[in-house]
Design an enzyme around this catalytic site. Structure first.
Site, PDB file in Angstrom:
ATOM      1  N   SER A  73     112.373 -19.901  59.038  1.00 10.36           N
ATOM      2  CA  SER A  73     111.615 -19.372  58.073  1.00 10.36           C
ATOM      3  C   SER A  73     111.132 -18.128  58.786  1.00 10.36           C
ATOM      4  O   SER A  73     111.934 -17.160  58.912  1.00 10.36           O
ATOM      5  CB  SER A  73     110.529 -20.150  57.749  1.00 10.36           C
ATOM      6  N   HIS A  90     114.553 -19.248  52.830  1.00  7.47           N
ATOM      7  CA  HIS A  90     113.931 -20.046  51.683  1.00  7.47           C
ATOM      8  C   HIS A  90     114.852 -19.295  50.337  1.00  7.47           C
ATOM      9  O   HIS A  90     114.296 -18.932  49.244  1.00  7.47           O
ATOM     10  CB  HIS A  90     112.730 -19.734  51.365  1.00  7.47           C
ATOM     11  N   GLU A 146     117.176 -23.003  52.430  1.00 17.59           N
ATOM     12  CA  GLU A 146     116.347 -24.034  53.086  1.00 17.59           C
ATOM     13  C   GLU A 146     117.356 -25.231  53.719  1.00 17.59           C
ATOM     14  O   GLU A 146     118.566 -25.162  53.203  1.00 17.59           O
ATOM     15  CB  GLU A 146     115.231 -24.594  52.266  1.00 17.59           C
TER      16      GLU A 146
END
Lengths: 298, 298
Positions: free
Chosen positions: B136, B178, B205
């Site tokens: 992330s 994401h 993800e």
């Protein structure tokens, strides 16, 4: 259904899929351009609100096109297959100079209109030269192969999209709408990967693709039309992917086109608003060795 | 920052951006592969939880890598630029065989680590051959040019993305995470269009791009890595677009890569899991005249 044959003494009419959510209160840019193609103050517009179950949909569009100065506006309250046999509706369609299909549910539209005189008359009128526009569900149904449903917010995946036969005004493209707003790239890529001969059109809200008789489309509106060309796909894992499995699709060509951009569906080539893209398209790809760890960004 | 120079007697270590939301309880496929590269039971893993403000983040990853059989695991409780001068942390990084940066906020990570000994040591250790992974926010910061924020659910648009200097383990790519889940194609396209020498990596993800010393990346995980190559961009409206205006970006090459697919960042070429794509890449584009109104779908 396949498109109706176009006779030699005239061109097919414009096919105008709209991504839904178009401005219907301010400039009404898209409706205005459609009306212009239909004859403006001489236009005889027929609205097909069948995709919608709201009583108000037909009257709303009647008001829009009347306000924009259409010569004549009618809407056909078609809510069943029986309604499609109403000879009065057939007469209205035969004299229409522009046909507009509203949003709602494309399966409602295809299950009620499919195989009826109304559907055939719409195809024939378009082949005879009159413009046919459709928004949201009304856009999806225009092509021979229709996206009837599927997953938004999904990567390309086995089962991410469901297809059904559409109205077949064209079979060169497959259309998705509310495209960016509903994150539908994955399902459009999945749809095109089934058969790369299809060019995928992902149409944003308040945006339209005006597909001319010459198979050149022009973008009108505040969003973009994303054109996905899988014609040079190197590899697809679709045929043996498990249900829900993320797909690998290698070698996609994508053009993101804002207002004024054009796309030649025959040549599979996009052009910027000033149509000078061909000046640049011979540029070689940027090579990493020009931009590797030692080099500054080019 | 630019990547640290790689000496001639060894290779750079793997750079492993992860799209966030990776499986941390079941197979832990991605962490397992990272740990393997770091030495497995001999590995000395250092976790940098700085992007996160949760006290539990460091201990959570300590537990994960311990459970997976790492020889040694430490996490560095770096919460300020002062913490970066702690010589003990420097020592731990210098002996680490694998470095993992957690998720959180990439601007917190860049503002705390940027220009410190810790950042420099991470670059040098990677240049010296040890793998560096980040999930992330920890993935975003790895490249020289970092997506620091922007609009999800947006078409490519002027102002849709904000960039900042990242840690600079590589300058060949720009990374978003994401990716499908947060509908970030628009902002990645906007980012790459600023300077087409950048290859855009949109990482889903539970998915990672393992970028090897040979600049070949391999996809691991349940989602896809979308590679956007603007190197042959024919036209971009970015330079004169008004704020928020939808961009036109013509001539993008896009590869959607599931697990096992590889991408050669130097050649800008994708390969399927079996690496046989080159067998197919010479196929000509499907021509519309093979698939026009008269023809059946090919």
């Amino acid at each position: 259904m396949c498109p109706a044959p176009v006779s030699h003494d005239h061109d097919r009419g414009f096919i105008i899929p709209i991504g839904g959510g178009e401005d219907r209160v301010k400039e009404m840019h898209i409706h205005r351009k459609f009306l212009e193609l239909a004859g403006g103050s001489e236009a005889d517009i027929v609205v097909i609100p069948t995709a919608s179950q709201l009583e108000s949909t037909g009257p709303d569009y009647h008001e829009i096109f009347t306000e924009l100065g259409a010569g004549k506006v009618e809407f056909l309250p078609i809510n069943s297959r029986e309604d499609c046999n109403n000879p009065a509706f057939g007469e209205l369609l035969k004299r229409a100079t522009g046909i507009f299909m509203t949003g709602g549910n494309q399966l409602r539209l295809s299950t009620i209109l499919g195989g009826t005189d109304v559907a055939q008359t719409i195809r024939r009128r378009n082949a005879a030269g009159i413009p046919v526009a459709g928004t949201s569900a009304g856009a999806s149904i225009m092509s021979e192969h229709m996206i009837s449903g599927g997953d938004s917010n999904s990567a390309p995946a086995e089962g991410a999209v469901s297809l059904a036969p559409g109205m077949g005004l064209t079979n060169a493209v497959i259309i998705d709408q509310h495209f960016t707003q509903r994150n539908r790239l994955g399902r459009l890529l999945t749809a095109t990967s089934h058969n790369p001969f299809l060019i995928g059109l992902g149409i944003d809200e308040d945006t339209a693709a005006f597909i001319g008789p010459d198979n050149i489309l022009e973008v009108v509106g505040s969003g973009t039309v994303t054109v996905v060309d899988a014609g040079k796909l190197c590899y697809s894992s679709l045929w043996d992917a498990g249900e829900g499995e993320a797909l690998s699709l290698l070698g996609l060509k994508v053009d993101v086109m804002g207002e004024g951009c054009t796309y030649d569906l025959s040549a599979r080539q996009a052009y910027p608003p000033d149509n000078q893209a061909n000046r640049f398209c011979s540029l070689p790809a940027v090579k990493l060795d020009e931009t590797d760890d030692k080099a500054a960004p080019g």
